[in-house]
Design an enzyme around this catalytic site. Structure first.
Site, PDB file in Angstrom:
ATOM      1  N   GLU A 119       0.808  -1.244   0.000  1.00  0.00           N
ATOM      2  CA  GLU A 119       0.000   0.000   0.000  1.00  0.00           C
ATOM      3  C   GLU A 119       0.834   1.284   0.000  1.00  0.00           C
ATOM      4  OE1 GLU A 119      -3.073  -0.298   3.047  1.00  0.00           O
ATOM      5  OE2 GLU A 119      -3.167  -2.454   2.736  1.00  0.00           O
TER       6      GLU A 119
ATOM      7  N   ASN B  69       2.006  -5.358  -3.034  1.00  0.00           N
ATOM      8  CA  ASN B  69       0.622  -5.651  -2.628  1.00  0.00           C
ATOM      9  C   ASN B  69      -0.149  -4.345  -2.443  1.00  0.00           C
ATOM     10  OD1 ASN B  69      -1.326  -7.698  -1.704  1.00  0.00           O
ATOM     11  ND2 ASN B  69      -1.100  -6.773   0.328  1.00  0.00           N
TER      12      ASN B  69
ATOM     13  N   HIS C  73     -10.603  -6.403  -0.890  1.00  0.00           N
ATOM     14  CA  HIS C  73     -11.573  -6.236   0.197  1.00  0.00           C
ATOM     15  C   HIS C  73     -12.809  -5.610  -0.447  1.00  0.00           C
ATOM     16  CE1 HIS C  73      -8.843  -7.313   3.391  1.00  0.00           C
ATOM     17  NE2 HIS C  73      -7.931  -6.486   2.893  1.00  0.00           N
TER      18      HIS C  73
ATOM     19  N   GLU D  30      -6.231 -10.735  -0.316  1.00  0.00           N
ATOM     20  CA  GLU D  30      -6.967 -10.432   0.926  1.00  0.00           C
ATOM     21  C   GLU D  30      -8.477 -10.447   0.691  1.00  0.00           C
ATOM     22  OE1 GLU D  30      -5.364  -6.954   2.921  1.00  0.00           O
ATOM     23  OE2 GLU D  30      -3.319  -7.479   2.369  1.00  0.00           O
TER      24      GLU D  30
ATOM     25  N   ASP E  36     -12.231 -10.635   0.760  1.00  0.00           N
ATOM     26  CA  ASP E  36     -13.410 -10.798   1.616  1.00  0.00           C
ATOM     27  C   ASP E  36     -14.513  -9.927   1.025  1.00  0.00           C
ATOM     28  OD1 ASP E  36     -12.578  -8.268   2.604  1.00  0.00           O
ATOM     29  OD2 ASP E  36     -11.900  -9.069   4.514  1.00  0.00           O
TER      30      ASP E  36
HETATM   31  O1  9MR Z   1      -6.477  -7.606   9.390  1.00  0.00           O
HETATM   32  C1  9MR Z   1      -5.376  -6.856   9.862  1.00  0.00           C
HETATM   33  C2  9MR Z   1      -5.646  -6.329  11.266  1.00  0.00           C
HETATM   34  O2  9MR Z   1      -5.695  -7.422  12.164  1.00  0.00           O
HETATM   35  C3  9MR Z   1      -4.560  -5.342  11.687  1.00  0.00           C
HETATM   36  O3  9MR Z   1      -4.924  -4.741  12.909  1.00  0.00           O
HETATM   37  C4  9MR Z   1      -4.368  -4.273  10.611  1.00  0.00           C
HETATM   38  C5  9MR Z   1      -3.210  -3.350  10.933  1.00  0.00           C
HETATM   39  O4  9MR Z   1      -1.982  -4.038  10.947  1.00  0.00           O
HETATM   40  O5  9MR Z   1      -4.098  -4.878   9.364  1.00  0.00           O
HETATM   41  C6  9MR Z   1      -5.139  -5.698   8.898  1.00  0.00           C
HETATM   42  O6  9MR Z   1      -4.757  -6.247   7.654  1.00  0.00           O
HETATM   43  C7  9MR Z   1      -4.547  -5.316   6.608  1.00  0.00           C
HETATM   44  C8  9MR Z   1      -3.415  -5.842   5.759  1.00  0.00           C
HETATM   45  O7  9MR Z   1      -2.261  -6.032   6.559  1.00  0.00           O
HETATM   46  C9  9MR Z   1      -3.102  -4.901   4.610  1.00  0.00           C
HETATM   47  N1  9MR Z   1      -4.295  -4.620   3.833  1.00  0.00           N
HETATM   48  C10 9MR Z   1      -5.468  -4.185   4.582  1.00  0.00           C
HETATM   49  C11 9MR Z   1      -5.777  -5.188   5.691  1.00  0.00           C
HETATM   50  C12 9MR Z   1      -7.063  -4.817   6.424  1.00  0.00           C
HETATM   51  O8  9MR Z   1      -6.903  -3.605   7.081  1.00  0.00           O
END
Ligand code: 9MR
Length: 358
Positions: free
Chosen positions: A153, A201, A237, A266, A268
């Site tokens: 990101e 990613n 997402h 990812e 969902d």
């Molecule tokens: O699902 C993840 C959550 O448990 C964490 O608190 C958060 C911050 O580290 O990250 C979430 O996962 C993210 C992923 O690492 C990158 N893309 C977006 C995901 C959802 O926020």
């Protein structure tokens, strides 16, 4: 003789007739095995001791990725210490169950530890820290993690490089140089583990828009200059039930034409929740069709080599806390680990005769 497709039909009949948890006649990973895609999910190591969680995971998936356990805030409690405990649990589970591990993520401007964010480091110091981090983590997991999200990101919705700790606040010495810091991270990653597949990613760049155009341009540039990049992760997402998979397929096609792989990383599909936190029956059917069309878009392209959901049971998903309970039910299994219509749609797509077994 029962082939996957016939077994699927049997399963569909079983699931249609009951709401109890059924052990599927064929699982997602069995259906995916003969195809070119891996079927994966994000996992939390603290849940591996929950029987139903571990059993469902091992039965259904052939790839796992730690949702958080390989991020900086877990692996770097302080500047001088690495903590590989939680990540190692994921790697061990994968080994015990014949699964591949995707690593996530080495460079991100979110959820970094306070000592790093508020450390007032100079660009030279940050550069050293990042290089050391990438090198140490990747060498630790060399041979265990087959693919890494090296950078996560880094672009905004206009396709510009985001202001961040690693880019220009203060950055690693490559501020105002566009994607140069991303390139540097990929070069360090390749030096650390030349066998690992290296991915960029990104979120909200699955279709055709300014951000996905910028990713395309960056990958094209990297390939032309032989910067070591092997793939692009499209997060997916999804919160719209009218999600446009035509644009997704077009984006996968243009990226893979550059000679990189695409992983869906990812996936969902979140739904609005009514009273009692329950999703509507119609929405669950429409959600299944979104899952089906995403899986279909990936299977259509030989360069799309993995489909991963962001968790697998509605019991544990980031969506609940993120939406303060207003949305959820985003994953293929319900809170009691029963397969939902979304699960059946994924299984049906993976079992289609075109995937080479019939
Ligand atoms: O699902 C993840 C959550 O448990 C964490 O608190 C958060 C911050 O580290 O990250 C979430 O996962 C993210 C992923 O690492 C990158 N893309 C977006 C995901 C959802 O926020």
């Amino acid at each position: 003789m029962f082939r996957p497709w016939h077994q699927f039909c049997l399963l569909a009949a079983l699931v249609a007739g009951t709401s109890a948890a059924v052990a599927p006649a064929i699982t997602l990973r069995q259906a995916a095995d003969p195809s070119h895609v891996l079927i994966g999910t994000a996992v939390r190591p603290s849940l591996l001791s929950e029987g139903a969680y571990a059993a469902t995971l091992a039965r259904e998936f052939n790839m796992i990725e730690p949702e958080d356990a390989m991020k900086w805030w877990v692996t770097r409690p302080n500047a001088g210490t690495f903590d590989f405990g939680p990540g190692d649990e994921v790697a061990r589970f994968a080994k015990d169950h014949g699964m591949k591990v995707r690593g996530h993520c080495l460079v991100w401007d979110h959820n970094n530890p306070d000592w790093l964010v508020h450390g007032d480091f100079t660009p030279a110091e940050l550069s050293n820290l990042l290089r050391q981090h990438i090198t140490t983590v990747m060498k630790h997991y060399a041979g265990q993690v087959f693919a890494w999200d090296v950078v996560n990101e880094a672009l905004d919705e206009n396709g510009q490089v985001k202001n961040s700790l690693w880019y220009d606040e203060p950055g690693i010495g490559l501020s105002k140089k566009g994607t140069a810091y991303i390139e540097q991270a990929f070069r360090w990653a390749h030096d650390a583990d030349p066998q690992a597949l290296l991915f960029y990613n990104e979120a909200e760049s699955e279709g055709l828009n300014r951000k996905s155009d910028a990713i395309y341009a960056m990958v094209k540039d990297f390939k032309r200059r032989r910067v070591p990049i092997d793939g692009v992760g499209l997060q997916l997402h999804i919160s719209q039930l009218d999600f446009d998979t035509t644009a997704l397929a077009a984006n996968i096609a243009r990226l893979t034409a550059l000679g990189v792989q695409v992983h869906i990383t990812e996936l969902d599909v979140s739904l609005p929740l009514g009273a009692g936190g329950v999703a509507g029956k119609d929405d669950l059917q429409r959600q299944a069709e979104v899952y089906r069309s995403v899986v279909h878009a990936c299977l259509q392209n030989p360069g799309c080599t993995a489909i991963q959901t962001w968790g697998f049971t509605d019991k544990y998903s980031w969506i609940g806390s993120h939406s303060r309970g207003t949305r959820g039910a985003a994953l293929p299994f319900d809170r009691a680990y029963r397969p939902k219509p979304a699960y059946n749609a994924i299984l049906q797509e993976l079992s289609q005769p075109k995937n080479g077994t019939q």
